[in-house]
Scaffold this motif. Sequence first.
Motif, mmCIF file in Angstrom:
data_model
loop_
_atom_site.group_PDB
_atom_site.id
_atom_site.type_symbol
_atom_site.label_atom_id
_atom_site.label_comp_id
_atom_site.label_asym_id
_atom_site.label_seq_id
_atom_site.Cartn_x
_atom_site.Cartn_y
_atom_site.Cartn_z
ATOM 1 N N PRO A 143 12.782 9.604 3.990
ATOM 2 C CA PRO A 143 12.892 9.532 5.456
ATOM 3 C C PRO A 143 13.675 10.673 6.080
ATOM 4 O O PRO A 143 13.520 10.933 7.278
ATOM 5 C CB PRO A 143 13.612 8.198 5.689
ATOM 6 N N MET B 144 7.046 9.980 6.865
ATOM 7 C CA MET B 144 7.767 9.248 5.837
ATOM 8 C C MET B 144 6.871 8.929 4.642
ATOM 9 O O MET B 144 7.301 8.987 3.485
ATOM 10 C CB MET B 144 8.346 7.957 6.422
ATOM 11 N N ALA C 212 12.191 2.026 5.967
ATOM 12 C CA ALA C 212 13.050 2.987 5.274
ATOM 13 C C ALA C 212 14.283 2.272 4.731
ATOM 14 O O ALA C 212 14.980 1.562 5.473
ATOM 15 C CB ALA C 212 13.461 4.106 6.216
ATOM 16 N N VAL D 234 10.824 4.232 0.733
ATOM 17 C CA VAL D 234 9.999 3.717 1.825
ATOM 18 C C VAL D 234 9.080 2.628 1.274
ATOM 19 O O VAL D 234 8.496 2.771 0.196
ATOM 20 C CB VAL D 234 9.164 4.849 2.464
ATOM 21 N N TRP E 131 13.294 1.779 10.681
ATOM 22 C CA TRP E 131 14.309 2.531 9.939
ATOM 23 C C TRP E 131 15.739 2.257 10.407
ATOM 24 O O TRP E 131 16.681 2.340 9.625
ATOM 25 C CB TRP E 131 14.041 4.032 10.015
#
Length: 352
Positions: A206, A103, A163, A168, A123
């Motif tokens: 992501p 990521m 995320a 990010v 995430w």
Amino acid sequence: MNNALHADDPDRQQQLRMLIESAKGIAPRHGDFTRRRGLRFSQPGFDRDVWTRIAEMGWLGLRLPENAGGAGLGMLEYAALATEAGAALLPEPFIEAQLAIDMMGTATPPPVLAGDEIILPAWASASDGLGFDGGVAVGKGGRLSGEKRFVPMGTAADRLAVATNAGVFLVAMDQVGVQTLPLQDGGYAATFHFEDCPAIPLDGDPRPALEAATVANAAYLLGVMERAFDITLEYLKTRRQFDRLIGSFQVLQHRAVDLKIQIEITRAVIRDACVALDGGDDAQTAVSRAKTRATEAAMLVTRQAIQMHGAIGYTDEADIGLFLRKALTIGNRYGSASWHRARHAALTAGDM
């Protein structure tokens, strides 16, 4: 597509063999489970010294380009290591840490690749699927508010890679609230609460990272079922009943053959997904096919393995039970079989 992306390329085969051989010191296929049992139901739930060795072996940043401090390898190599990790029931969050690195990309801090800092990905907010853009809102100045759930071994992180629909963000652990939930395999998952948390924005996406983590999870499940099957075969060769080795009973032989077929089909579809991801193709259909197959086959193989052990297989003292617990715990991670089957159907609807 470059022929080097195929596992039948001689140079790639040699590279894969060397990588698998290197895993023996960290994730031995024929080791016992004393360390694994000793880490169950504890936090952080894994050994930081082993984590340092994982970093020294170059496992972290495996897919990062060499000019960013990584190894510049592909998905086939990543899946090969994940399979060995599954066969050893490796408790260290290798796949999760790799997801965070994927990521962050070239923005990954060097201490992460050296094993001195652990960044784990936050995430998920929904209970199923690969959706990452819910749960946390990005406010003024890039400050985060909301909640992310289901972070394996989450309290071990030094920082989180969060995320969101705006990208990010890196968040320090002392800025978030945390709750933990024990899992069936003796590990735990963390839920993180963000209240106007300061965060560092990164230029990361992501989506491809989650697709790769999904295939790595499928490969880990492949390792789980391979080792469970091997342990069961050994048991069939040594356990006697009615003055005969139980492996001589035809019904058990037929059952073992069926399980072996399931394992080999799973290996093939995971390889296809790796090749698709390595080749830069739109790999979602191959990824969903691999994840669906791996989740369902792992549950079938580990359940049958316990049954073929008889009553002893249902006790906590029997190592075979550790494999079913692991399959139960991670089978729905990165999307359940039903979710991936639905995604596959939607993606291929126009092909009918």
